[in-house]
Design an enzyme around this catalytic site. Structure first.
Site, PDB file in Angstrom:
ATOM      1  N   CYS A  41       0.823  -1.197   0.000  1.00 52.36           N
ATOM      2  CA  CYS A  41       0.000   0.000   0.000  1.00 52.36           C
ATOM      3  C   CYS A  41       0.863   1.255   0.000  1.00 52.36           C
ATOM      4  O   CYS A  41       2.090   1.187   0.029  1.00 52.36           O
ATOM      5  CB  CYS A  41      -0.915   0.005   1.223  1.00 52.36           C
ATOM      6  SG  CYS A  41      -1.840  -1.528   1.447  1.00 52.36           S
ATOM      7  N   GLY A  70       2.591  -2.869   3.928  1.00 53.31           N
ATOM      8  CA  GLY A  70       3.507  -3.995   4.047  1.00 53.31           C
ATOM      9  C   GLY A  70       2.835  -5.285   4.447  1.00 53.31           C
ATOM     10  O   GLY A  70       1.625  -5.450   4.299  1.00 53.31           O
ATOM     11  N   GLU A  71       3.639  -6.178   4.982  1.00 57.68           N
ATOM     12  CA  GLU A  71       3.155  -7.484   5.426  1.00 57.68           C
ATOM     13  C   GLU A  71       3.867  -7.857   6.724  1.00 57.68           C
ATOM     14  O   GLU A  71       5.086  -7.678   6.845  1.00 57.68           O
ATOM     15  CB  GLU A  71       3.452  -8.580   4.386  1.00 57.68           C
ATOM     16  CG  GLU A  71       2.937  -8.287   2.986  1.00 57.68           C
ATOM     17  CD  GLU A  71       1.423  -8.353   2.861  1.00 57.68           C
ATOM     18  OE1 GLU A  71       0.776  -8.884   3.798  1.00 57.68           O
ATOM     19  OE2 GLU A  71       0.887  -7.878   1.851  1.00 57.68           O
ATOM     20  N   GLY A  80      15.437 -13.010  -4.945  1.00 61.14           N
ATOM     21  CA  GLY A  80      16.678 -13.498  -4.337  1.00 61.14           C
ATOM     22  C   GLY A  80      17.585 -12.391  -3.857  1.00 61.14           C
ATOM     23  O   GLY A  80      18.759 -12.629  -3.562  1.00 61.14           O
TER      24      GLY A  80
END
Length: 623
Positions: A2, A72-73, A364
């Site tokens: 977001c 975010g998460e 990665g």
């Protein structure tokens, strides 16, 4: 993923809140929400990833005394949720945002932040305490800018939302010098005076008067010092722990209610992450890579080899450098301030293609900084080797290099040799600033900039390097984890993905994995010239044998050729004598010198000219 905006300021109107927040629409195209209770305003743009039906923001506590906007998460939110349920707390959504509110309400800001594993930037208004908290994640994966003016305090996910709340013509001398040294501007600095990036692992406590204090809640330096007493001695034990931690990190980052995949370049790091995802998934995972029509820049065969090995649903997009040229302006503009890492352009291209199929990707990134993947980490090794040769032989060799022209065939080798020779006579501190500063040296910068705009940026760079105990290798790894990741790598990934409304997750940046890397002896990471030794040994069974022996490539683009062909006219125009003298920042004679040397193949000044090109494009638009 977001975008957030907010303030603690007097005289603000809801229309201003909406206008500023909506400048972040690419970060959150799915929904918007606003909270206004003077002097507090919070705005949110949403990209729906988890709890699609009931995760709207701003989100309130049950008693309405707390309101939050979150970007975010939180990867471990289910673990925290279980702990909170054991305290008797009930939940009405499946959102990690609600878990964050309840965690704050149960434990307060500091204990709440200690428990979080994730990438995030959020702001929480506590009506009872009359305090606004503004927080950035542990390593700086998610951006957060702030400024203060006579009205009060303002913050946002991107600079574009803060336009109108600071004076754009006031350029920061520190930010300017850091950019031309490093090619990027690390926190807490920006290109503008009185506008700052919140440092990773910090939060701001803001009053209703707009006054604020910055506080650190995560200190990698302190943890690194503590870990020196807990160094892992047995190599097999280290391999086992590394495997467990990376598998766990990837699994946490695969939680999503929308389609998910991975970037697969074919290099070691993205191949390992993709292979672990395949092991954890019941269905073939989606992998994405781009290849180039120009074979000297193409490594798509590497990605295809891994994709077949792990059985992924692989999408390869072949592009020409004319395709990259088309998005140069769009890419540079989205950063809002000068950003000189040219790999942002192909990164944006692969993100654009991946968004056609998924909304979340794993990458990665950041393994190089943790496990020793860059050539610069061999600087001391090669310098020591070079210094063993007789002085007369070294002098003759150095003089002979002056007669070797920079061509497509010789360029890469010549640049590496010159770096080794230059760094061979330096102290550890000088070597770090030299190898980290990918732009201009301090001496070159003195020739480039007018005296009134010069500032020695090495002191800022060295505060990271000198702040940790240990040998040169440990200092270098720690400094890069603090400086390069936040300022360059994570900024590049965030912007390349967010302009395409795509969320990127970085398994190598799990805090437990980062802290584990600080407990490893140097020879576990680099053995002679064998870089990322433990990473390759630990995961050799998951990828093709050839993958572990590939030389590092990265996302190369032909800047040198562009400046001799397609971009030559624009470069000359941007660096014309008339424009440079009117601007009053640079010494035209020095710019003319490096332009001439570049066009005559006497020296390859691509990177230096690219920084000038990027800066001039930004200056032309914003100043």
């Amino acid at each position: 993923m977001c975008g957030i905006f907010g303030f603690s300021a007097v005289g603000m109107k809801k229309k201003q809140l909406i206008t500023a927040t909506d400048k972040l629409s690419l970060r959150g195209p799915d929904a918007s929400g606003y909270f206004m209770s003077e002097p507090i305003g919070l705005g949110h743009r949403r990209l729906s990833i988890i709890d699609l039906d009931s995760g709207e923001q701003p989100m309130f506590s049950k008693d309405k005394s707390l309101v939050i906007v979150f970007n975010g998460e939180i990867y471990n939110f289910k673990t925290i949720k279980k702990e909170l349920k054991e305290l008797g707390i009930q939940f009405v959504t499946e959102s990690d945002t609600e878990v964050l509110i309840e965690a704050y309400q149960a434990w307060g800001i500091n204990k709440c932040l200690e428990k979080l594993e994730g990438m995030f930037a959020f702001s929480l208004w506590d009506e009872k305490l009359q305090k606004l908290f503004v927080v950035r994640d542990l390593f700086g994966e998610k951006p957060l800018y702030y400024t203060k003016n006579e009205q009060g305090f303002f913050f946002a996910s991107e600079l574009k939302a803060l336009e109108g709340f600071f004076e754009k013509k006031n350029m920061s001398k520190t930010g300017l010098n850091l950019f031309f040294n490093l090619t990027y501007i690390p926190a807490p600095y920006t290109i503008y005076e009185n506008v700052f990036k919140l440092e990773a692992g910090h939060y701001l406590e803001v009053s209703t008067l707009g006054e604020f204090e910055s506080l650190q809640y995560y200190d990698l330096e302190k943890i690194t010092l503590e870990n020196q007493e807990l160094q892992i001695i047995q190599y097999e034990d280290a391999k086992k722990e590394l495997r467990e931690k990376l598998f766990s990190s990837v699994e946490e980052r695969m939680v999503s209610d929308v389609p998910l995949g991975s970037f697969l370049s074919g290099g070691i790091d993205s191949s390992i992450v993709s292979a672990i995802m395949s092991k954890l998934s019941t269905n073939p995972i989606k992998t994405f890579s781009i290849g180039f029509k120009e074979k000297e820049y193409d490594e798509s065969e590497r990605a295809d080899l891994v994709a077949k090995h792990i059985g992924s649903d692989h999408k390869l997009y072949i592009v020409g450098h004319e395709d990259l040229l088309e998005i140069v302006d769009e890419t540079l503009s989205y950063f809002d301030e000068p950003f000189g890492d040219s790999s942002a352009i192909p990164s944006m291209m692969v993100a654009k293609k991946a968004k056609e199929k998924v909304t979340v990707v794993l990458t990665g990134d950041c393994a190089d900084e943790l496990f020793g993947g860059y050539d610069k980490y061999l600087g001391k090794y090669y310098a020591d080797k070079y210094n063993k040769y007789p002085k007369l032989l070294r002098k003759a060799f150095k003089n002979g290099l002056k007669f070797v022209p920079h061509t497509r065939k010789t360029n890469q080798t010549l640049r590496k040799i010159k770096k080794v020779i230059y760094s061979a006579g330096l102290s550890p501190e000088e070597r770090y600033t030299s190898l980290t500063s990918l732009g201009y040296t301090e001496l070159q910068k003195k020739q480039l900039l007018k005296p009134e705009f010069q500032e020695n940026a090495n002191a800022i760079i060295l505060k990271y390097f000198s702040g940790i105990k240990g040998d040169e290798h440990n200092k270098t790894f720690f400094s890069d984890a603090k400086l390069v990741l936040e300022g360059d790598m994570l900024t590049k990934v965030d912007r390349a993905c967010m302009i395409n409304s795509l969320e990127a997750r970085v398994p190598f940046l799990d805090s437990k994995l980062v802290e584990f890397s600080t407990r490893l002896p140097h020879h576990f990471k680099i053995d002679g010239t064998n870089k990322k030794k433990i990473l390759k040994d630990t995961f050799a069974d998951l990828v093709p044998a050839e993958t572990m022996s590939f030389s590092k490539k990265g996302f190369g683009i032909p800047i040198r050729l562009w400046f001799q062909n397609e971009l030559k006219e624009e470069l000359i125009e941007l660096l014309s004598e008339e424009k440079i003298k009117k601007q009053g920042l640079f010494n035209f004679n020095f710019i003319h010198k490096i332009l001439t040397e570049h066009f005559n193949n006497k020296e390859n000044h691509s990177s230096k000219l690219w920084l000038l090109f990027v800066f001039q494009k930004w200056h032309q638009k914003y100043i």
